[in-house]
Design a protein around this motif. Structure first.
Motif, mmCIF file in Angstrom:
data_model
loop_
_atom_site.group_PDB
_atom_site.id
_atom_site.type_symbol
_atom_site.label_atom_id
_atom_site.label_comp_id
_atom_site.label_asym_id
_atom_site.label_seq_id
_atom_site.Cartn_x
_atom_site.Cartn_y
_atom_site.Cartn_z
ATOM 1 N N ARG A 137 -1.409 0.631 -0.387
ATOM 2 C CA ARG A 137 -2.744 0.446 -0.834
ATOM 3 C C ARG A 137 -3.153 1.033 -1.896
ATOM 4 O O ARG A 137 -2.389 2.199 -2.319
ATOM 5 N N PRO A 138 -4.022 0.725 -2.898
ATOM 6 C CA PRO A 138 -4.180 1.229 -4.093
ATOM 7 C C PRO A 138 -4.836 2.506 -4.090
ATOM 8 O O PRO A 138 -5.485 2.948 -3.203
ATOM 9 N N SER A 139 -4.409 3.624 -5.040
ATOM 10 C CA SER A 139 -4.872 4.955 -4.786
ATOM 11 C C SER A 139 -5.187 5.624 -6.104
ATOM 12 O O SER A 139 -4.986 4.765 -7.318
ATOM 13 N N THR A 140 -5.621 6.569 -6.394
ATOM 14 C CA THR A 140 -5.648 7.277 -7.638
ATOM 15 C C THR A 140 -4.711 8.341 -7.673
ATOM 16 O O THR A 140 -4.483 9.248 -6.690
ATOM 17 N N TYR A 141 -4.443 9.168 -8.954
ATOM 18 C CA TYR A 141 -3.705 10.252 -8.911
ATOM 19 C C TYR A 141 -4.400 11.474 -8.360
ATOM 20 O O TYR A 141 -3.660 12.119 -7.580
ATOM 21 N N LYS A 142 -5.498 11.746 -8.381
ATOM 22 C CA LYS A 142 -6.503 12.752 -7.756
ATOM 23 C C LYS A 142 -6.225 12.533 -6.421
ATOM 24 O O LYS A 142 -5.896 13.557 -5.805
ATOM 25 N N ASP A 143 -6.483 11.680 -5.662
ATOM 26 C CA ASP A 143 -6.349 11.142 -4.275
ATOM 27 C C ASP A 143 -5.036 11.589 -3.922
ATOM 28 O O ASP A 143 -4.751 11.927 -2.475
ATOM 29 N N ARG A 146 7.127 -3.427 -13.309
ATOM 30 C CA ARG A 146 6.584 -2.067 -13.127
ATOM 31 C C ARG A 146 5.313 -1.884 -12.192
ATOM 32 O O ARG A 146 4.389 -2.787 -12.335
ATOM 33 N N LEU A 147 5.458 -0.627 -11.899
ATOM 34 C CA LEU A 147 4.507 -0.344 -10.909
ATOM 35 C C LEU A 147 3.072 0.247 -12.033
ATOM 36 O O LEU A 147 3.349 1.242 -12.700
ATOM 37 N N LEU A 148 1.956 -0.382 -11.976
ATOM 38 C CA LEU A 148 0.628 -0.004 -12.878
ATOM 39 C C LEU A 148 -0.178 0.783 -12.362
ATOM 40 O O LEU A 148 -1.106 1.076 -12.917
ATOM 41 N N GLU A 149 -0.103 0.899 -11.284
ATOM 42 C CA GLU A 149 -1.239 1.812 -10.330
ATOM 43 C C GLU A 149 -0.564 2.559 -9.282
ATOM 44 O O GLU A 149 0.439 2.053 -8.739
ATOM 45 N N VAL A 150 -1.252 3.780 -8.777
ATOM 46 C CA VAL A 150 -0.700 4.433 -7.819
ATOM 47 C C VAL A 150 -0.908 3.853 -6.463
ATOM 48 O O VAL A 150 -2.050 3.125 -6.309
ATOM 49 N N GLN A 151 0.055 3.753 -5.559
ATOM 50 C CA GLN A 151 -0.066 3.230 -4.348
ATOM 51 C C GLN A 151 0.447 4.076 -3.211
ATOM 52 O O GLN A 151 1.351 5.092 -3.338
ATOM 53 N N TYR A 152 -0.136 3.964 -2.028
ATOM 54 C CA TYR A 152 0.257 5.011 -0.839
ATOM 55 C C TYR A 152 0.248 4.058 0.354
ATOM 56 O O TYR A 152 -0.587 3.083 0.450
ATOM 57 N N ARG A 153 0.876 4.576 1.536
ATOM 58 C CA ARG A 153 0.755 3.984 2.811
ATOM 59 C C ARG A 153 0.868 5.018 3.803
ATOM 60 O O ARG A 153 1.889 6.168 3.445
ATOM 61 N N ASP A 154 0.344 5.000 4.792
ATOM 62 C CA ASP A 154 0.427 6.222 5.975
ATOM 63 C C ASP A 154 1.704 6.335 6.699
ATOM 64 O O ASP A 154 2.166 7.245 7.145
ATOM 65 N N SER A 155 2.450 5.012 6.737
ATOM 66 C CA SER A 155 3.835 4.827 7.668
ATOM 67 C C SER A 155 4.498 3.545 6.955
ATOM 68 O O SER A 155 3.932 2.877 6.166
ATOM 69 N N ILE A 156 5.584 3.542 7.215
ATOM 70 C CA ILE A 156 6.562 2.426 6.689
ATOM 71 C C ILE A 156 6.277 1.255 7.178
ATOM 72 O O ILE A 156 6.689 0.106 6.642
ATOM 73 N N HIS A 157 5.231 1.103 8.296
ATOM 74 C CA HIS A 157 5.059 0.139 8.828
ATOM 75 C C HIS A 157 3.783 -0.906 8.379
ATOM 76 O O HIS A 157 3.266 -1.713 8.693
ATOM 77 N N GLU A 158 3.199 0.182 7.486
ATOM 78 C CA GLU A 158 1.895 -0.520 6.629
ATOM 79 C C GLU A 158 2.302 -1.210 5.389
ATOM 80 O O GLU A 158 3.283 -0.780 4.824
#
Length: 218
Positions: free
Chosen positions: A65-71, A50-62
């Motif tokens: 990285r951890p993030s927050t709900y607000k961000d 299960r995904l326990l924290e918000v994550q994001y990336r700027d492109s599919i090639h990256e």
């Protein structure tokens, strides 16, 4: 003690969670106290898949990285603002959402953002069944219940591998077979379900409609 519904398949087995162990609820109609290995293994696997924290990336090639709900909300809002053509924005919704959630998400996509590209996996994968239900019964509604397996004489499974995908349901089918139920499996694959069928029809891929039309004519 707390109760929960299994997260694996569509049978919807209900469990009691006692002393870090799951136990089937006997008076619940879906499973009547039964369970399968997949359901019972949840306490050991739920923390690993299960995904326990918000994550994001700027492109599919990256990498993510951890993030927050607000961000993350701010990031999504900025991306929507930067998109001048709403048709380039799409919303893909989960089949596990409630009707109220669907309503709000559609209002956000179509009413606020202004895109018609809003769909759900539940409509896409069940669309053919919906058409069949409407043509056969006049409504998008499954007109049967699992307990009716005990009262029918013939069950036809088309492309369904209940032995692996819906184990508790498959066990009910096997019990009914011992009482006289005949099972026909129509599937290009020789699955475990096909192995336990009274009649297996190994049709070629893409010929299922031809077979059904032939049965309708007969």
């Amino acid at each position: 003690m707390s109760q929960t519904v299994c997260a694996y398949c569509g049978v919807g087995c209900k469990f009691e969670y006692i002393n870090d162990k799951l136990k089937g609820v006997k008076d619940y109609p879906s499973n009547q106290g039964m369970s399968c290995a997949k359901g019972m293994s949840q306490p050991q696997t739920i923390h690993t898949n299960r995904l326990l924290e918000v994550q994001y990336r700027d492109s599919i090639h990256e990498i993510f990285r951890p993030s927050t709900y607000k961000d993350s909300f701010q990031y999504i809002a900025e991306k929507i603002k930067q998109t001048t053509n709403p048709d380039r924005i799409g919303f893909y919704l989960s089949g596990q959402m409630l009707n109220e959630d669907y309503y709000v998400a559609n209002k956000l996509a179509k009413g606020f953002v202004g895109t018609a590209n809003c769909d759900t996996n539940s409509r896409i994968y069940i669309a053919s069944a919906v058409v069949c239900y409407k043509k056969s019964f006049g409504m998008d509604y499954v007109p049967v219940r699992m307990e009716e397996i005990e009262h029918c004489n013939l069950m036809i499974l088309i492309g369904a591998n209940t032995a692996e995908a819906h184990v508790v349901l498959h066990n009910k089918i096997k019990k009914a077979q011992k009482k006289g139920l005949k099972v026909v499996v129509i599937d290009p694959r020789f699955t475990l379900t096909a192995k336990s069928a009274d009649l297996y029809i190994p049709l070629k891929v893409g010929t299922d409609i031809d077979l059904l039309n032939l049965l309708a004519i007969i």
